[in-house]
Design an enzyme around this catalytic site. Structure first.
Site, mmCIF file in Angstrom:
data_model
loop_
_atom_site.group_PDB
_atom_site.id
_atom_site.type_symbol
_atom_site.label_atom_id
_atom_site.label_comp_id
_atom_site.label_asym_id
_atom_site.label_seq_id
_atom_site.Cartn_x
_atom_site.Cartn_y
_atom_site.Cartn_z
ATOM 1 N N HIS A 279 -0.661 4.414 -1.900
ATOM 2 C CA HIS A 279 -1.109 4.887 -0.580
ATOM 3 C C HIS A 279 -0.822 3.756 0.403
ATOM 4 O O HIS A 279 -0.923 2.572 0.040
ATOM 5 C CB HIS A 279 -2.614 5.183 -0.550
ATOM 6 N N ASN B 206 -9.111 9.525 0.809
ATOM 7 C CA ASN B 206 -8.155 10.587 0.475
ATOM 8 C C ASN B 206 -8.732 11.980 0.629
ATOM 9 O O ASN B 206 -8.068 12.974 0.294
ATOM 10 C CB ASN B 206 -7.666 10.432 -0.973
ATOM 11 N N GLU C 62 -2.219 13.097 1.291
ATOM 12 C CA GLU C 62 -3.224 12.260 0.629
ATOM 13 C C GLU C 62 -4.299 11.790 1.615
ATOM 14 O O GLU C 62 -4.985 10.792 1.395
ATOM 15 C CB GLU C 62 -2.538 11.076 -0.054
ATOM 16 N N ALA D 35 -9.237 6.884 -17.333
ATOM 17 C CA ALA D 35 -8.372 7.774 -18.124
ATOM 18 C C ALA D 35 -6.892 7.538 -17.835
ATOM 19 O O ALA D 35 -6.040 8.166 -18.458
ATOM 20 C CB ALA D 35 -8.750 9.227 -17.867
ATOM 21 N N HIS E 190 -5.583 15.719 -11.368
ATOM 22 C CA HIS E 190 -7.031 15.444 -11.295
ATOM 23 C C HIS E 190 -7.518 15.358 -9.860
ATOM 24 O O HIS E 190 -8.682 15.631 -9.576
ATOM 25 C CB HIS E 190 -7.391 14.169 -12.069
ATOM 26 N N CYS F 220 -10.585 2.449 0.260
ATOM 27 C CA CYS F 220 -10.402 3.740 -0.431
ATOM 28 C C CYS F 220 -11.711 4.497 -0.508
ATOM 29 O O CYS F 220 -11.735 5.726 -0.569
ATOM 30 C CB CYS F 220 -9.922 3.527 -1.866
ATOM 31 N N ASN G 202 -0.149 4.047 -9.697
ATOM 32 C CA ASN G 202 -1.337 3.225 -9.476
ATOM 33 C C ASN G 202 -1.457 2.266 -10.660
ATOM 34 O O ASN G 202 -1.867 2.657 -11.754
ATOM 35 C CB ASN G 202 -2.536 4.170 -9.348
ATOM 36 N N ALA H 204 -3.351 -0.305 -11.419
ATOM 37 C CA ALA H 204 -4.664 -0.620 -11.997
ATOM 38 C C ALA H 204 -5.134 0.512 -12.910
ATOM 39 O O ALA H 204 -5.654 0.271 -14.009
ATOM 40 C CB ALA H 204 -5.677 -0.862 -10.881
HETATM 41 O O1 SUG Z 1 -5.461 8.397 -6.309
HETATM 42 N N1 SUG Z 1 -7.201 6.456 -8.686
HETATM 43 C C1 SUG Z 1 -7.004 6.872 -7.314
HETATM 44 C C2 SUG Z 1 -7.283 5.702 -6.397
HETATM 45 C C3 SUG Z 1 -7.277 6.118 -4.955
HETATM 46 C C4 SUG Z 1 -7.318 4.961 -4.022
HETATM 47 N N2 SUG Z 1 -7.363 5.440 -2.682
HETATM 48 C C5 SUG Z 1 -6.752 4.854 -1.640
HETATM 49 N N3 SUG Z 1 -5.820 3.955 -1.781
HETATM 50 N N4 SUG Z 1 -7.073 5.273 -0.460
HETATM 51 C C6 SUG Z 1 -5.597 7.408 -7.051
HETATM 52 O O2 SUG Z 1 -4.626 6.832 -7.575
HETATM 53 C C7 SUG Z 1 -7.512 6.838 -11.089
HETATM 54 C C8 SUG Z 1 -8.171 7.847 -12.001
HETATM 55 C C9 SUG Z 1 -7.984 7.540 -13.450
HETATM 56 O O3 SUG Z 1 -6.962 7.004 -13.834
HETATM 57 O O4 SUG Z 1 -8.900 7.877 -14.256
HETATM 58 C C10 SUG Z 1 -7.300 7.378 -9.664
HETATM 59 O O5 SUG Z 1 -7.242 8.558 -9.478
#
Ligand code: SUG
Length: 435
Positions: free
Chosen positions: A242, A110, A174, A19, A137, A359, A25, A27
């Site tokens: 993070h 987290n 976090e 989503a 979220h 993660c 982030n 990716a």
């Molecule tokens: O918080 N992604 C998480 C990924 C967490 C990775 N954790 C560590 N690095 N320890 C975040 O950014 C993506 C959800 C979305 O886009 O649907 C998300 O929440």
């Protein structure tokens, strides 16, 4: 009794989707709106857990949280029947619906920060659930995380649970993703590295220094054994939302990128002063640039101590596919250094949301009595993994678009999967929707 690190991975839930919800982030942003495969995601996660058990490690898991969170929709004014709340939110606020459907609790690094009993003044294991205030979220995970941890670590003589920090983003926390522990060995008193951020030019920092300091107080850590380090703004702006995207600590080893800290030399000096035994293994930017470090998730590896005392890296396939990072890993593991092996895994479903191997796990260092007091439902063996694989294969979709969340029938499907899980594990009416 022997101290062992137990990894508690997040069992990836049936609503895993792309989503594009997560700030900073790259990716998550890049894959927004794409089709996810929740079934493959869960199976990839379980395959990694099985492989770590084969390496001789103890492996646990945290159950998926209740999604969708109808109580949150109701609190935001979408009331009536459950179906009506989903339909109204889908119409008026589809991105809000995606927030209450997010499977983000899979990234248990987290979920909380943990201090082993070795390091706490009262000799107990301490947990502080992370408030994850930077993203809506994720902020809704904290209460269920606290409940899960109390459920699994229930013995009050051994375990202390602290509520998520108050104050929202003022004390943005976090969890363990911005925390590392160095010790000559798992059974010795450790030094705690807390890495916080200051807002970058591009992205806001999620972890606040004041939050890390509060966690250290909660956990009754010796202030002389705590080091606070500022993450570099270039790393934050390159997508290291993070700190575990640019570094990982295990035992005496700190494995990290040269540009992890805002003031590298001062940071290394502070670490060496508090932990003279530390073995710092650093990737120079000339060999691995930040963009490659972030896209390959080289440092989002699990660095684990195997039963024979040697260390191994648990890496995502993406690190192997990048020439610069694969070569760095080959160099780091080929000599007589502490890290002797590298194992690559396909966790692509999670990676596409910015979540690598590290993660997906919360590390909990426990002595034998503490392990004995842990709810064994959440400690895995091969047979239990077989059961969880069959459960995911039966109940999960292999294709899910964020738009599919608008259909109230998907709510019944997601709850059906969680209900079946509680029956398989004998968890009783664990989820709110079951009561
Ligand atoms: O918080 N992604 C998480 C990924 C967490 C990775 N954790 C560590 N690095 N320890 C975040 O950014 C993506 C959800 C979305 O886009 O649907 C998300 O929440």
């Amino acid at each position: 009794m022997t101290h062992l690190e137990v990894n508690f991975d997040g069992l990836i839930g049936p609503t895993h989707n792309y989503a594009g919800l997560a700030i900073g982030n790259l990716a998550s942003d890049r894959n927004k709106g794409e089709a996810s495969n929740p079934r493959a995601a869960a199976l990839q996660g379980l395959a990694k857990m099985r492989a770590l058990m084969k390496l001789g490690l103890t492996q646990g898991f945290l159950p998926p949280q209740e999604r969708p969170r109808l109580d949150i929709l109701q609190a935001l004014g979408f009331d009536g029947s459950d179906r009506a709340a989903i339909e109204q939110a889908a119409e008026a606020a589809p991105s809000l619906l995606a927030n209450v459907y997010s499977a983000s609790c899979m990234w248990t690094a987290n979920a909380a920060t943990v201090a082993p009993s070795l390091d706490a003044a009262d000799g107990k294991v301490h947990f502080t659930s992370a408030n994850l205030a930077a993203n809506f979220h994720r902020s809704i995970e904290a209460t269920e995380t606290a409940r899960a941890l109390r459920h699994i670590f229930a013995d009050e003589d051994k375990f202390v649970h602290h509520a998520a920090l108050p104050g929202g983003a003022h004390f943005g926390d976090e969890g363990a993703a911005n925390h590392g522990r160095l010790a000559p060995s798992h059974g010795e008193k450790g030094v705690h590295l807390f890495v916080y951020g200051e807002d970058g030019g591009r992205f806001p920092a999620r972890q606040k220094r004041a939050a890390s300091e509060a966690v250290a107080r909660n956990h009754r850590l010796d202030p002389d054994h705590c080091v606070y380090l500022q993450q570099s703004k270039v790393a934050l702006d390159a997508g290291a939302f993070h700190n575990d995207v640019v570094g990982v600590a295990n035992g005496s080893v700190l494995f990290l990128h040269e540009q992890s800290f805002e003031d590298r030399d001062a940071a290394h000096a502070a670490i060496r002063a508090a932990a003279p035994f530390a073995d710092i293994i650093e990737a120079p930017a000339s060999q691995v640039n930040l963009a490659d470090a972030v896209s390959s998730y080289l440092f989002n590896s699990q660095l684990v101590t195997l039963p024979d005392g040697a260390m191994a890296l648990i890496l995502p396939r993406e690190t192997e596919e990048n020439d610069a990072t694969r070569t760095f890993v080959e160099d780091a593991t080929s000599g007589n250094g502490p890290i002797r092996a590298a194992h690559y895994f396909d966790v692509r479903e999670s990676m596409r949301n910015g979540g690598g191997p590290a993660c997906l796990r919360l590390r909990v260092l426990l002595d034998g009595d503490e392990r004995g007091a842990t709810n064994q439902n959440f400690i895995l063996d091969d047979a239990k993994i077989d059961v969880l694989e069959a459960w995911a294969a039966k109940h999960y979709r292999d294709r899910l678009f964020p738009d599919d969340l608008r259909d109230p029938a998907f709510m019944d499907e997601a709850y059906g999967a969680l209900d079946a899980l509680t029956q398989l594990l004998g968890m009783g009416a664990y989820y709110e929707f079951q009561r």
